[in-house]
Design an enzyme around this catalytic site. Sequence first.
Site, PDB file in Angstrom:
ATOM      1  CG  HIS A   1      -1.098  -9.124  -9.948  1.00  0.00           C
ATOM      2  ND1 HIS A   1      -0.033  -8.650 -10.680  1.00  0.00           N
ATOM      3  CD2 HIS A   1      -1.085 -10.477 -10.120  1.00  0.00           C
ATOM      4  CE1 HIS A   1       0.587  -9.644 -11.267  1.00  0.00           C
ATOM      5  NE2 HIS A   1      -0.029 -10.771 -10.944  1.00  0.00           N
TER       6      HIS A   1
ATOM      7  CD  GLU B   1      -0.766 -13.370  -6.813  1.00  0.00           C
ATOM      8  OE1 GLU B   1       0.042 -14.130  -7.391  1.00  0.00           O
ATOM      9  OE2 GLU B   1      -1.767 -12.903  -7.376  1.00  0.00           O
ATOM     10  CG  HIS B   2       3.870 -10.906  -8.198  1.00  0.00           C
ATOM     11  ND1 HIS B   2       4.747 -11.264  -9.204  1.00  0.00           N
ATOM     12  CD2 HIS B   2       2.634 -11.143  -8.700  1.00  0.00           C
ATOM     13  CE1 HIS B   2       4.071 -11.680 -10.260  1.00  0.00           C
ATOM     14  NE2 HIS B   2       2.782 -11.608  -9.975  1.00  0.00           N
TER      15      HIS B   2
ATOM     16  CD  GLU C   1       1.486 -11.773 -14.025  1.00  0.00           C
ATOM     17  OE1 GLU C   1       0.455 -12.453 -13.824  1.00  0.00           O
ATOM     18  OE2 GLU C   1       2.231 -11.366 -13.112  1.00  0.00           O
TER      19      GLU C   1
END
Length: 459
Positions: free
Chosen positions: A79, A82-83, A159
């Site tokens: 993840h 991904e950012h 997040e």
Amino acid sequence: MTSRSSRTTARTSSEGRAVARTQTLLKGTAGAGTVRKTVLPGGLRVVTETLPSVRSVTFGIWAHVGSRDETPSLNGATHYLEHLLFKGTRKRSALDISAAIDEVGGEMNAFTAKEYTCYYARVLDTDLPLAIDVVCDMLTGSLIEPEDVEAERGVILEEIAMTEDDPGDCVHDLFAHTMLGDTPLGRPVLGSVDTVNALTPERIRRFYKKHYDPTRLVVAAAGNVDHAKVVRMVRAAFEKAGALDRTDATPTAPRDGSRRIRTAGRVELLNRKSEQAHVILGVPGLARTDERRWAMGVLNTALGGGMSSRLFQEVREKRGLAYSVYSYTSGYADCGLFGVYAGCRPSQVDDVLKICRDQLDQVASEGLTDDEIRRAIGQLRGSTVLGLEDTGALMNRIGKSELCWGAQMSVDDMLARIAAVTPDEVRELARDVLGQRPSLSVIGPLKDRQAQRLHDAVA
């Protein structure tokens, strides 16, 4: 899944060496486009669905990597990466990436799951070359600079905090841990505060290099596209980045494995101040490749998939004990989960849990009625078609199908498989799945005596 290959062509170089293989997997019919696939010499797969009647295109790249590919110390790396792919390349800054798509009124995003990651852009058909250039550039030319890693670390920690502030979301991570324990599938996709803080730029770069090889990628495009043109543009973008140098490479096969969930009667309670208690009662389900998945879809729909479902009627309509109550399935390559979720006042948890447990036991022992099964089949067929009414959903379908199954199934075939499910198949599956001893996850303001009762409820 099944694949219908009607035509295969190969282009050759001047030396006679095959450099690409193209197949027509599904012929276009009324309401469905022609699906084609090309395998480039570096092992990169390109799949398209052509719909000349629309004016938009969704272009995406799927990576064969998810949180289940992480070691405990790397939890959250997929993840995080991904950012970071949005933070800049040798060709574009982070602002250039977002501005390029904004300038043409497009949309761009990405998502990370347990077994795959997807990056996509939706644009007008005339702007497809831009979308291909931007997304391919992100996947092949990301810099992953130390300053970007540090800046994005704060975003990801926020997040995680946002998720933890939403117990209705957080309870699903808790349920995965309850069922799968401290395993790659049982850990959260986002990672934890500790693991995210421990990730360094070098570790993320190594993860990127290992998992973003062209053999592990699937390019998918759906809408008003010409397959040959998409292949040419994608190939040019990847060759420019030097990503197709291994001409003898072959695509990574879909995941396989023999993991089975054997847990039963586990209870995890997270005491947290909130207005509602969030409850998931569940059992081991089916792997996504299990042929019984069509019957599982019907069973899930009848139990908690709509306003006429058993759980909605019993918990919400008849007794008013919850606003949100539903059942769901999660299928992975080698195992799966079936869960029943409800959000209710803390004082109502015992009642809600008893009703859900009673309904699961009743369906396991007595089965669903023919009317319930018929209604669920109709609902599932309708929702399947309605869920594929835009190019984004179509891109997701063909990209995920290639990555996870290595084949394509037409919408007509999917509808036929659902319609062919028999009441006896659903009842037999209900006995096998719902007859297992359930496990329980709850987040909310729980008192000591109530916590003990919840443990007793699944004993």
